[in-house]
Enzyme design. Structure first.
Site, short mmCIF file in Angstrom:
data_model
loop_
_atom_site.label_atom_id
_atom_site.label_comp_id
_atom_site.label_asym_id
_atom_site.label_seq_id
_atom_site.Cartn_x
_atom_site.Cartn_y
_atom_site.Cartn_z
N SER A 296 0.84 -1.19 0.00
CA SER A 296 0.00 0.00 0.00
C SER A 296 0.88 1.24 0.00
CB SER A 296 -0.91 0.01 1.23
OG SER A 296 -0.13 0.13 2.42
N LYS A 297 0.23 2.40 0.01
CA LYS A 297 0.93 3.68 -0.04
C LYS A 297 1.89 3.83 1.14
CE LYS A 297 1.37 7.75 -2.04
NZ LYS A 297 1.84 7.91 -3.43
N ARG A 298 1.57 3.22 2.28
CA ARG A 298 2.43 3.39 3.45
C ARG A 298 3.78 2.71 3.28
NH1 ARG A 298 2.45 -0.85 7.10
NH2 ARG A 298 0.98 -2.55 6.71
N GLY B 90 5.56 3.29 0.76
CA GLY B 90 6.35 4.24 -0.02
C GLY B 90 5.78 4.50 -1.40
#
Length: 463
Positions: free
Chosen positions: A237-239, A241
């Site tokens: 996911s976006k977390r 990076g």
């Protein structure tokens, strides 16, 4: 049987890198088998679908050169066909009208949750007949006894109890079709022979198989590929990076590197790591996809990207780097970058890094790495003055002659060559890692070299 596969993204958001891998596997499966790779834009969620996201999907597929056959199918243009199939199923007794209110269904769902039991529709309206009542939905009359078995191309033989399924909604009360119905009708009408998608759709597949059977249509072969996880074992996911394909473009990765990395992310061909497009088409076998989730490793992607940066010819690489360069560069500045490209690309891992390091050829440093301070003493100021004399008095600023003159200076002053070189490098680049300083000087020229050394020296004297 001729192979026909499809990639069916939804333009409700940005394209996830996992979806790009799904597209790649479908494309390779089609090209390896001499079949067709079709594209369908599933835009029936009108509230969240956007034209911008739809365009981005096409741009990313084109960027990776995943060409599709024929025109893209726009799912929303086929809603009347989806409705037709739902009503035909009612006429044949394979589906029924359901008038249960959302409030009643929610109450039953909450009661099931409180009792610790899984919720499923209780079949209250199964025996209803006649014309459609006011706000009724259409539900599939699902097979509730026995088992269903899927011979999955990736997961192998999977069997479930039909009691786990329920009478799923095909047509909502407002007349709009559900995903479950639309995808089956579209896949059938498009002649899809193989459906390759993420294993988060595995439960959906058993539900969709019942729709195929209710319509008396042949069921395509299915292959469910594991999802991509981040380094921590959670879904990428976006977390972590970067998760969208657009993220990786903006981070400066080449399409060749993304193609190669995603190919090897969950699929293998012996010990081969660097695989060309031609080899990928020749070697790809859906049976080579592993059953376990693959973990995205940014360091491996960077190393692979660095490999492809080095392979590109200088002009092509410069063209790829242009979007990451500042606007307003002169023709001479661009030519200087191009002249230094051979050395620059040996050190860069991404186009962003390449563009950043290329600044040495069109602007003097305004900031200096902390390490430059080691070469900013009185001794180094004196060495910089002597080196400036070499530059000023050299008939030609050739890399080889500058190197020899600097070696002579090092011997004369009883210092190591690196002492002079690093002091000069700090002055010219603002950092202690760069291509050969003599190559840089040959490219930027006498006047610019002397100016940068003078500014650096003045900075030291004032500090």
């Amino acid at each position: 049987m001729s192979v026909v596969v499809r990639f069916a993204p939804s333009p409700t958001g940005v394209l996830h890198i996992g979806s790009v891998r799904t597209a790649l596997f479908n494309w390779l499966f089609a090209r390896h088998n001499g079949g067709k790779f079709l594209l369908r834009i599933e835009d029936t969620d009108k509230l969240r679908s956007t034209e911008e996201n739809a365009r981005s999907i096409l741009e990313i597929l084109n960027w990776l050169r995943l060409d599709w056959d024929g025109d893209p199918v726009i799912q929303s243009s086929r809603i009347d066909r989806h409705k037709e199939v739902a009503h035909d199923l009612v006429k044949s007794g394979k589906a029924f009208f359901c008038t249960c209110s959302p409030e009643d269904l929610n109450a039953k769902k909450e009661a099931a949750i409180k009792s610790g039991k899984p919720y499923k529709y209780d079949g209250k309206c199964r025996d209803r007949s006649g014309n459609k009542p006011g706000n009724a939905v259409i539900r599939l009359r699902a097979e509730m006894v026995g088992t269903s078995t899927l011979d999955d191309l990736v997961q192998g033989r999977v069997t479930i109890e039909n009691s786990q399924l329920d009478d799923l909604v095909l047509l909502r009360s407002d007349g709009t079709p559900t995903y479950m119905l639309s995808v089956v009708v579209d896949d059938h009408d498009m002649g899809i022979t193989h459906v390759i998608r993420g294993d988060d759709h595995l439960t959906n597949t058993f539900r969709q198989m019942q729709i195929y059977e209710a319509c008396d249509w042949g069921v395509p072969r299915f292959g469910h590929i594991p999802l991509i996880y981040g380094p921590d074992g959670a879904k990428l996911s976006k977390r972590h990076g970067a998760a969208s394909a657009q993220d990786y473009i903006q981070l400066g990765y080449l399409p060749e590197a993304i193609f190669n990395y995603l190919l090897r992310l969950g699929w293998s061909h012996g010990d081969s790591e660097i695989i060309s497009r031609e080899e990928a088409i020749e070697w790809f076998d859906i049976g080579g996809v592993g059953k376990s989730p693959a973990r995205f490793d940014m360091a491996k992607l960077q190393n692979l990207n660095a490999h492809y940066l080095k392979l590109k010819d200088d002009q092509s690489l410069f063209d790829c780097m242009l979007p990451f360069l500042e606007d307003g560069l002169t023709s001479e500045q661009r030519q200087n970058i191009l002249r230094g490209m051979k050395s620059l690309k040996e050190r860069a891992r991404t186009l962003v890094e390449l563009a950043d390091s290329s600044k040495i050829y069109f602007e003097a440093p305004t900031k200096f790495d902390e390490d430059c301070g080691r070469y900013a003493t009185e001794k180094h100021l004196s060495l910089l003055k002597d080196f400036s004399d070499i530059v000023r008095n050299s008939a030609e600023l050739k890399e080889s002659s500058l190197l020899e003159a600097t070696k002579a200076l090092a011997t004369e002053k009883d210092v190591k060559l690196v002492e002079i070189a690093q002091a000069v490098r700090g002055a010219l680049c603002g950092r202690l890692a760069s291509p050969s300083i003599f190559e840089i000087i040959e490219i930027i020229g006498r006047e610019e070299t002397l100016l940068r050394i003078r500014n650096f020296s003045n900075r030291i004297e004032k500090s």
